[in-house]
Design an enzyme around this catalytic site. Structure first.
Site, short mmCIF file in Angstrom:
data_model
loop_
_atom_site.label_atom_id
_atom_site.label_comp_id
_atom_site.label_asym_id
_atom_site.label_seq_id
_atom_site.Cartn_x
_atom_site.Cartn_y
_atom_site.Cartn_z
N ASP A 468 0.84 -1.20 0.00
CA ASP A 468 0.00 0.00 0.00
C ASP A 468 0.87 1.25 0.00
OD1 ASP A 468 -2.28 1.55 0.12
OD2 ASP A 468 -3.13 0.51 1.83
N ASP A 538 -10.91 2.12 -2.89
CA ASP A 538 -11.40 1.77 -1.55
C ASP A 538 -12.92 1.68 -1.54
OD1 ASP A 538 -9.01 1.43 -0.31
OD2 ASP A 538 -8.90 3.44 0.54
C1 GLA Z 1 -5.74 1.95 2.27
C2 GLA Z 1 -6.16 0.79 1.40
C3 GLA Z 1 -7.23 -0.01 2.11
C4 GLA Z 1 -6.70 -0.49 3.44
C5 GLA Z 1 -6.23 0.69 4.27
C6 GLA Z 1 -5.53 0.23 5.52
O1 GLA Z 1 -6.76 2.90 2.39
O2 GLA Z 1 -6.61 1.24 0.17
O3 GLA Z 1 -7.64 -1.09 1.31
O4 GLA Z 1 -5.64 -1.39 3.22
O5 GLA Z 1 -5.32 1.50 3.55
O6 GLA Z 1 -5.09 1.28 6.28
#
Ligand code: GLA
Length: 724
Positions: A468, A538
């Site tokens: 990420d 997300d």
């Molecule tokens: C980001 C990712 C999510 C999740 C969060 C965790 O927003 O896109 O899918 O993994 O971080 O903090």
């Protein structure tokens, strides 16, 4: 096929359906002559060529130069030791070879299995001491032409690059009187909505200065004729194989439209000492004379076959059905809770359990601990290896979330190495989501992160990593570089990310890496070279996903789009949607779950099985098939299909009440076949067509959709063909 006729000073690149022609004029300028349908005879030279005034900004060029009469907004900007910014790159030679070039340290479409792949290298020189190698790759079967550029300082004085495009494509007004520019724009949870407008006089551009592509735009754009649509009109797609600051710029002047793509020039400065060279990232182009659908399918084929890591290319390997813990637990879990969730995932039919954020030392919310990649003993007393082995014991592979580029000020890593974060001396460092960014331009910083990552991955069989990156870059300044080289930091940062991802995939060749950046803020061809899937957004709301995945699909194939089935009301939008609609959005991507399945009854878990089985049965088709966008999302619904290249089978998806009872013409249907329709439903099943339908009927009248009612209904079907 590449054609060169040095005596006539003509050069051509031919793919199966397209041609790209260049010519060298009598002054040695490399002119762009044509990019369109396959054409084996040379096109006419551009009219301004005969203009006795010889104004350079009237000439369609392959590598326009600044400072000497080309009055377009300059992109290429070499600054000499005396402060002059000017160049005159003149033709100095050409070479061809079988196979496609690679770019050291940078992602690029691979030679792959395409037997006809070829490379054209054109050398241009400036008398004061610059040698430019323009690289053209031809992937004939995919109708893709790639370009890259390598600039070498062959003189005796330093030269500072203040702008360096990857490729420029000129469209002469005489040949293309009007063009539309399409970009893919949005925000967090709403990535990559197509945005189309006629090219206006002057410069229009999308790009990023945030160090990653960001949610706002994407390094993929299109130009098209005003009449162009899904299956008609001419269009040109341009994808930059790069994951940092970029600019995709269309400029309309009286001469025509100039499309320039490359690294964003803001805060880019790269000094080449004598003998030094700079490699500009690759750009990939597709022309289609029959609309957006064929263009997208060309990019998809090329990405699937020639960009993804070979281990995951095309239909080579099934992707695991996973359950990700994020929307089920957020930061609130312990080992027992995770194991209950993993057991439920197993019961639903998953292959892989992914532990998302919150597992490392002291991480109970997003304010601390990034950088300290060891398990939190309070939540996981037996460590990651203990959890991994227990998850494996349930019959599931194990995966883990990490954010290697990030550091919280409240972390042991930051306390030990405050200079490892990007920060401008004397200024407050901007924390976004309470975090700073590690200076990945530095080898020692990367090495520190690498040691932590390998310790983790060597401790137990981790099958999947979600990498990420949750913020844009700011305070971009490296403590390790002198003032004169601070203009290199953004690009060196990206090279550092690439280096670490390459090391990761070299050392763990079977590891499945999914990239992510706060959802889809780094969704580009560069990252796809290292990871065969990227978390698309997300936002897992089915209705919003229609638009996000639709926009994403103009360049990127369904098999790279991270897509999960999640609960209702949706955690981001608070909306509800049918099981079929949510499944349609997830099944058209990498397919997984992201919800608390421990709250499901045995019967509810059982009801998920047909969908998991659908993915097992037809996942190869989804991964390797051809996407047809049948009804564009209109805020109420959408329809699309993924068909085998020979039309022998397809999966069809329709979402939204407006499709209720409609007929959906299927352009891939083969009139010589009949198709049995197998629809998937929970609850009361609407009536699917009883008897196989002739391909001709599907082609011309369309597939009759059953009654679709309720809150965001959905339809998922497999069409199986029978000869005759
Ligand atoms: C980001 C990712 C999510 C999740 C969060 C965790 O927003 O896109 O899918 O993994 O971080 O903090």
């Amino acid at each position: 096929m590449i054609y060169t006729d040095p005596s006539a000073r003509l050069l051509a690149l031919h793919t199966t359906h397209t041609s790209y022609w260049m010519g060298v004029d009598e002054t040695g300028r490399l002119l762009h002559l044509y990019y369109g349908p396959l054409r084996e005879t040379p096109p006419a030279w551009p009219e301004p060529y005969f203009d006795p005034g010889g104004r350079p900004d009237r000439l369609p060029q392959e590598w326009p130069c600044p400072g000497l009469g080309d009055n377009h907004a300059p992109f290429f900007a070499p600054e000499w030791a005396d402060g002059a910014i000017a160049a005159e790159m003149r033709f100095a030679g050409v070479k061809t070879r079988a196979g496609k070039y690679a770019l050291p340290g940078l992602p690029a479409f691979r030679i792959g299995e395409d037997p006809g792949a070829e490379t054209l290298r054109i050398t241009l020189k400036d008398g004061r001491g610059l040698t430019l190698t323009l690289l053209y790759g031809v992937l004939p079967g995919c109708d893709v032409i790639t370009r890259a550029a390598v600039l070498e300082n062959t003189g005796e004085e330093p030269v500072t690059l203040r702008g360096m495009p990857s490729a420029v494509l000129d469209f002469a007004r005489s040949a293309h009187p009007a063009l539309d520019f399409i970009t893919f724009d949005g925000a967090w949870a709403a990535e990559r909505t197509p945005c189309r407008a006629p090219v206006r006089p002057g410069v229009q551009a999308v790009g990023s200065v945030g160090g990653i592509p960001t949610h706002a735009h994407n390094p993929f754009v299109m130009l098209c004729t005003p009449d162009a649509g899904e299956d008609r009109g001419e269009c040109w797609g341009a994808a930059l194989v790069y994951s940092g600051n970029y600019r995709m710029q269309a400029e309309s002047t009286p001469a025509g439209v100039r499309l320039s793509v490359g690294i964003e020039p803001f805060r880019f400065a790269w000094t080449l000492a004598p003998g030094g060279r700079f490699i500009a990232p690759e750009a990939a182009f597709v022309y289609s004379g029959a609309g957006f659908g064929p263009m997208s399918r060309c990019f998809h084929r090329a990405i699937r076959r020639h960009l993804l890591p070979a281990r995951w290319a095309d239909m080579a390997a099934p992707r695991p059905v996973l359950l990700n813990s994020w929307e089920a637990c957020y930061f609130d879990f312990d080992e027992a809770k995770l194991l209950r969730l993993a057991a439920a995932a197993k019961a639903a039919g998953c292959d892989l359990f992914v532990l998302d954020d919150g597992w490392f030392k002291g991480r109970n919310d997003d304010t601390s601990s990034l950088g300290d990649w060891v398990a939190d003993p309070a939540k996981l007393p037996e460590g990651i290896d203990g959890l991994c082995r227990k998850v494996n014991g349930l019959g599931l592979a194990f995966g883990l979330w990490v954010e290697p580029e990030a550091v919280n000020p409240d972390s042991d890593l930051y306390r030990a190495h405050p200079d490892w974060a990007l920060q401008i001396p004397g200024r407050e460092t901007l924390a976004l989501r309470h975090q700073y960014t590690l200076d990945f331009s530095r080898a020692d910083v990367r090495e520190g992160v690498w040691r932590q990552l390998t310790a983790l991955l060597d401790s137990c069989p981790v099958a999947y990593v979600k990498w990420d990156m949750n913020r844009t870059l700011a305070n971009v300044y490296s403590a390790a570089l002198p003032a004169a080289r601070q203009g290199e930091v953004y690009h060196r940062y990206v090279l550092g990310v690439y280096e670490l991802q390459q090391r990761l995939t070299d050392r763990y060749p079977d590891l499945l890496v999914e990239n992510c950046a706060g959802g889809g803020a780094r969704f580009d061809c560069g990252m796809l070279y290292y990871s065969p899937q990227i978390w698309t957004s997300d936002n897992t709301d089915a209705l919003d996903r229609l638009m996000i995945q639709y926009g994403t699909s103009f360049c990127y194939p369904p098999c790279v789009m991270g897509a999960h089935y999640s609960t209702v009301p949706n955690h981001t939008t608070h909306r509800t949607a049918s099981v079929e609609a949510r499944m349609a959005a997830a099944l058209a991507g990498t397919f997984g779950f992201e919800l608390d399945l421990t709250a499901y009854t045995a019967a509810e878990i059982e009801a998920l099985h047909p969908f998991v089985q659908f993915y097992r049965d037809h996942g190869a088709l989804v991964r390797g098939g051809e996407l047809y966008r049948l009804a564009a999302p209109d805020g109420q619904g959408a329809a699309w299909a993924i068909a085998a290249a020979d039309g022998s089978e397809a999966v069809v998806f329709a979402v939204g009440a407006p499709l209720d009872g409609r007929r959906l013409p299927l352009p891939f249907a083969d009139p010589a076949r009949r198709y049995a329709v197998h629809a998937l439903y929970t609850g009361s099943a609407p009536q699917p067509p009883a008897a196989p339908l002739p391909g001709e009927t599907l082609l011309e009248q369309g597939l009759p959709l059953p009654a679709l009612s309720g809150t965001l209904p959905g339809y998922v079907a497999w069409l199986q063909s029978q000869e005759g």
